[in-house]
Design a protein around this motif. Structure first.
Motif, PDB file in Angstrom:
ATOM      1  N   MET A   1     -54.311   4.212 -56.017  1.00  0.00           N
ATOM      2  CA  MET A   1     -53.257   3.706 -55.158  1.00  0.00           C
ATOM      3  C   MET A   1     -53.276   4.401 -53.809  1.00  0.00           C
ATOM      4  O   MET A   1     -52.931   3.796 -52.798  1.00  0.00           O
ATOM      5  N   GLY A   2     -53.705   5.652 -53.792  1.00  0.00           N
ATOM      6  CA  GLY A   2     -53.749   6.390 -52.531  1.00  0.00           C
ATOM      7  C   GLY A   2     -54.675   5.752 -51.517  1.00  0.00           C
ATOM      8  O   GLY A   2     -54.334   5.633 -50.336  1.00  0.00           O
ATOM      9  N   LEU A   3     -55.856   5.336 -51.962  1.00  0.00           N
ATOM     10  CA  LEU A   3     -56.808   4.696 -51.046  1.00  0.00           C
ATOM     11  C   LEU A   3     -56.309   3.339 -50.571  1.00  0.00           C
ATOM     12  O   LEU A   3     -56.486   2.977 -49.412  1.00  0.00           O
ATOM     13  N   ILE A   4     -55.676   2.608 -51.467  1.00  0.00           N
ATOM     14  CA  ILE A   4     -55.150   1.292 -51.093  1.00  0.00           C
ATOM     15  C   ILE A   4     -54.098   1.446 -50.008  1.00  0.00           C
ATOM     16  O   ILE A   4     -54.128   0.751 -48.989  1.00  0.00           O
ATOM     17  N   LYS A   5     -53.187   2.383 -50.193  1.00  0.00           N
ATOM     18  CA  LYS A   5     -52.134   2.593 -49.206  1.00  0.00           C
ATOM     19  C   LYS A   5     -52.708   3.105 -47.890  1.00  0.00           C
ATOM     20  O   LYS A   5     -52.265   2.724 -46.812  1.00  0.00           O
ATOM     21  N   GLN A   6     -53.733   3.963 -47.978  1.00  0.00           N
ATOM     22  CA  GLN A   6     -54.358   4.492 -46.770  1.00  0.00           C
ATOM     23  C   GLN A   6     -54.990   3.371 -45.953  1.00  0.00           C
ATOM     24  O   GLN A   6     -54.785   3.287 -44.741  1.00  0.00           O
ATOM     25  N   PHE A   7     -55.761   2.489 -46.606  1.00  0.00           N
ATOM     26  CA  PHE A   7     -56.385   1.379 -45.886  1.00  0.00           C
ATOM     27  C   PHE A   7     -55.342   0.423 -45.327  1.00  0.00           C
ATOM     28  O   PHE A   7     -55.505  -0.117 -44.240  1.00  0.00           O
ATOM     29  N   GLU A  10     -53.833   2.105 -42.249  1.00  0.00           N
ATOM     30  CA  GLU A  10     -54.784   2.132 -41.143  1.00  0.00           C
ATOM     31  C   GLU A  10     -54.902   0.765 -40.462  1.00  0.00           C
ATOM     32  O   GLU A  10     -55.182   0.685 -39.270  1.00  0.00           O
ATOM     33  N   SER A  11     -54.689  -0.298 -41.230  1.00  0.00           N
ATOM     34  CA  SER A  11     -54.765  -1.635 -40.644  1.00  0.00           C
ATOM     35  C   SER A  11     -53.472  -2.021 -39.940  1.00  0.00           C
ATOM     36  O   SER A  11     -53.389  -3.086 -39.341  1.00  0.00           O
ATOM     37  N   GLY A  12     -52.449  -1.207 -40.034  1.00  0.00           N
ATOM     38  CA  GLY A  12     -51.173  -1.532 -39.426  1.00  0.00           C
ATOM     39  C   GLY A  12     -50.352  -2.495 -40.268  1.00  0.00           C
ATOM     40  O   GLY A  12     -49.494  -3.192 -39.764  1.00  0.00           O
ATOM     41  N   GLY A  13     -50.643  -2.544 -41.565  1.00  0.00           N
ATOM     42  CA  GLY A  13     -49.915  -3.430 -42.455  1.00  0.00           C
ATOM     43  C   GLY A  13     -50.392  -4.871 -42.411  1.00  0.00           C
ATOM     44  O   GLY A  13     -49.700  -5.776 -42.842  1.00  0.00           O
ATOM     45  N   ILE A  14     -51.582  -5.079 -41.886  1.00  0.00           N
ATOM     46  CA  ILE A  14     -52.091  -6.432 -41.716  1.00  0.00           C
ATOM     47  C   ILE A  14     -52.969  -6.853 -42.896  1.00  0.00           C
ATOM     48  O   ILE A  14     -52.948  -8.005 -43.305  1.00  0.00           O
ATOM     49  N   TYR A  15     -53.737  -5.935 -43.443  1.00  0.00           N
ATOM     50  CA  TYR A  15     -54.716  -6.275 -44.480  1.00  0.00           C
ATOM     51  C   TYR A  15     -54.067  -6.774 -45.759  1.00  0.00           C
ATOM     52  O   TYR A  15     -53.052  -6.262 -46.203  1.00  0.00           O
ATOM     53  N   ASN A  34     -57.701  -8.310 -58.895  1.00  0.00           N
ATOM     54  CA  ASN A  34     -56.400  -8.513 -59.518  1.00  0.00           C
ATOM     55  C   ASN A  34     -55.631  -7.203 -59.652  1.00  0.00           C
ATOM     56  O   ASN A  34     -54.410  -7.177 -59.507  1.00  0.00           O
ATOM     57  N   ARG A  35     -56.337  -6.113 -59.915  1.00  0.00           N
ATOM     58  CA  ARG A  35     -55.684  -4.801 -60.004  1.00  0.00           C
ATOM     59  C   ARG A  35     -55.119  -4.399 -58.647  1.00  0.00           C
ATOM     60  O   ARG A  35     -54.005  -3.893 -58.548  1.00  0.00           O
ATOM     61  N   ILE A  36     -55.893  -4.620 -57.585  1.00  0.00           N
ATOM     62  CA  ILE A  36     -55.427  -4.289 -56.236  1.00  0.00           C
ATOM     63  C   ILE A  36     -54.185  -5.111 -55.897  1.00  0.00           C
ATOM     64  O   ILE A  36     -53.210  -4.585 -55.378  1.00  0.00           O
ATOM     65  N   TYR A  37     -54.216  -6.397 -56.222  1.00  0.00           N
ATOM     66  CA  TYR A  37     -53.069  -7.269 -55.968  1.00  0.00           C
ATOM     67  C   TYR A  37     -51.836  -6.771 -56.716  1.00  0.00           C
ATOM     68  O   TYR A  37     -50.748  -6.689 -56.154  1.00  0.00           O
ATOM     69  N   ARG A  38     -52.014  -6.432 -57.987  1.00  0.00           N
ATOM     70  CA  ARG A  38     -50.889  -5.981 -58.816  1.00  0.00           C
ATOM     71  C   ARG A  38     -50.313  -4.663 -58.295  1.00  0.00           C
ATOM     72  O   ARG A  38     -49.087  -4.503 -58.211  1.00  0.00           O
ATOM     73  N   LEU A  39     -51.180  -3.727 -57.903  1.00  0.00           N
ATOM     74  CA  LEU A  39     -50.705  -2.437 -57.387  1.00  0.00           C
ATOM     75  C   LEU A  39     -49.974  -2.609 -56.058  1.00  0.00           C
ATOM     76  O   LEU A  39     -48.948  -1.973 -55.817  1.00  0.00           O
ATOM     77  N   MET A  40     -50.500  -3.457 -55.188  1.00  0.00           N
ATOM     78  CA  MET A  40     -49.844  -3.676 -53.898  1.00  0.00           C
ATOM     79  C   MET A  40     -48.481  -4.334 -54.093  1.00  0.00           C
ATOM     80  O   MET A  40     -47.512  -3.975 -53.423  1.00  0.00           O
TER      81      MET A  40
END
Length: 54
Positions: A1-7, A10-15, A34-40
């Motif tokens: 989750m740390g890397l997902i939030k970092q990216f 860094e994108s300014g909340g756009i990605y 699907n895991r990334i979607y669920r975590l976000m």
């Protein structure tokens, strides 16, 4: 989750989860889309859906 939030920050909340998966692939992190979607969604990270010029 740390890397997902970092990216996402860094994108300014756009990605969205699709772009974040590409970034994770670039640094050789294996994670399903699907895991990334669920975590976000669980953490309230949303992509920007559009913009308008003033």
């Amino acid at each position: 989750m740390g890397l997902i939030k970092q990216f996402w920050l860094e994108s300014g909340g756009i990605y969205s989860y699709r772009k974040i998966q590409c970034d994770l692939k670039d640094i050789s992190e294996n994670c399903g889309i699907n895991r990334i979607y669920r975590l976000m969604k669980a953490n309230g990270l949303k992509s920007q859906l559009g913009y308008r010029r003033p």
